[in-house]
Design a protein around this motif. Structure first.
Motif, mmCIF file in Angstrom:
data_model
loop_
_atom_site.group_PDB
_atom_site.id
_atom_site.type_symbol
_atom_site.label_atom_id
_atom_site.label_comp_id
_atom_site.label_asym_id
_atom_site.label_seq_id
_atom_site.Cartn_x
_atom_site.Cartn_y
_atom_site.Cartn_z
ATOM 1 N N UNK A 1 -4.154 -44.168 -52.041
ATOM 2 C CA UNK A 1 -2.881 -43.485 -52.213
ATOM 3 C C UNK A 1 -1.785 -44.427 -52.654
ATOM 4 N N UNK A 2 -1.724 -45.594 -52.020
ATOM 5 C CA UNK A 2 -0.704 -46.581 -52.395
ATOM 6 C C UNK A 2 -0.878 -46.983 -53.861
ATOM 7 N N UNK A 3 -2.105 -47.300 -54.258
ATOM 8 C CA UNK A 3 -2.355 -47.669 -55.663
ATOM 9 C C UNK A 3 -2.059 -46.507 -56.602
ATOM 10 N N UNK A 4 -2.479 -45.309 -56.224
ATOM 11 C CA UNK A 4 -2.246 -44.137 -57.060
ATOM 12 C C UNK A 4 -0.774 -43.824 -57.240
ATOM 13 N N UNK A 5 -0.014 -43.866 -56.151
ATOM 14 C CA UNK A 5 1.420 -43.617 -56.245
ATOM 15 C C UNK A 5 2.107 -44.698 -57.090
ATOM 16 N N UNK B 1 9.715 -36.656 -61.558
ATOM 17 C CA UNK B 1 8.331 -37.003 -61.216
ATOM 18 C C UNK B 1 8.212 -38.455 -60.772
ATOM 19 N N UNK B 2 8.951 -39.337 -61.423
ATOM 20 C CA UNK B 2 8.947 -40.747 -61.013
ATOM 21 C C UNK B 2 9.465 -40.876 -59.583
ATOM 22 N N UNK B 3 10.564 -40.177 -59.294
ATOM 23 C CA UNK B 3 11.132 -40.213 -57.942
ATOM 24 C C UNK B 3 10.140 -39.661 -56.915
ATOM 25 N N UNK B 4 9.408 -38.616 -57.271
ATOM 26 C CA UNK B 4 8.421 -38.052 -56.346
ATOM 27 C C UNK B 4 7.253 -39.007 -56.126
ATOM 28 N N UNK C 1 4.865 -42.892 -52.403
ATOM 29 C CA UNK C 1 4.529 -44.280 -52.071
ATOM 30 C C UNK C 1 5.199 -44.681 -50.760
ATOM 31 N N UNK C 2 6.479 -44.354 -50.620
ATOM 32 C CA UNK C 2 7.186 -44.679 -49.378
ATOM 33 C C UNK C 2 6.582 -43.920 -48.201
#
Length: 170
Positions: free
Chosen positions: A71-75, A123-126, A131-132
């Protein structure tokens, strides 16, 4: 996984899966996508469109994998790709080029505009929000997680149809 992370994961999988499918679903959609990328950039090779499709596929796989590191890498990858899309779209709009948006449909003739830049920024913000949120632990209620996932899918579908929604409002 927290509820925000679940919602962001499902939203990004929805958006990137629809985007990728609209590009690779046949020869004609792929050709139109490659042509639009060539109209956007000075590069004439197919390396950029192939890299975009590969990046979108990687985001789908990573974000759909229910492991924290994936998830971290994907985000992070989604945020990087979407940041690049935002800059590229803004440059096209700024120079006044009438390049059709092939983000979510090879047949779309809608030229890129500031609504596309705003969509990419959202989308970038999401992706950054996901990620957060991926640093939180555990889900207390599976039902709430399901609601978050459904909300993410619904919002993802709405985001992919922004061109249609904008044309209805005109």
């Amino acid at each position: 996984m927290g509820y925000v992370e679940v919602g962001c994961r499902v939203l990004l999988v929805t958006v990137f899966a629809l985007a990728l499918w609209s590009k690779i679903s046949g020869r004609e959609p792929w050709t139109r996508f490659v042509r639009s990328v060539r109209d956007m950039t000075p590069w004439r090779s197919t390396a950029v469109p192939v890299a975009v499709a590969a990046g979108e596929a990687a985001v789908i796989v990573l974000v759909a994998t229910p492991l924290r590191w994936a998830g971290v890498l994907g985000f992070a990858l989604a945020a990087a790709l979407l940041g690049c899309f935002t800059v590229a779209t803004a440059l096209v709009v700024r120079r006044g080029a009438a390049v059709p948006c092939r983000c979510f449909g090879g047949a779309s003739e809608t030229p890129m505009g500031w609504t596309h830049v705003i969509r990419d920024l959202v989308l970038t913000a999401l992706a950054v929000l996901g990620l957060a949120a991926s640093t939180s632990f555990g889900i207390a209620d599976v039902g709430m997680a399901l609601i978050a996932g459904v909300a993410g899918a619904a919002l993802g579908l709405v985001i992919t149809r922004t061109d249609d929604l904008a044309s209805l409002l005109r």
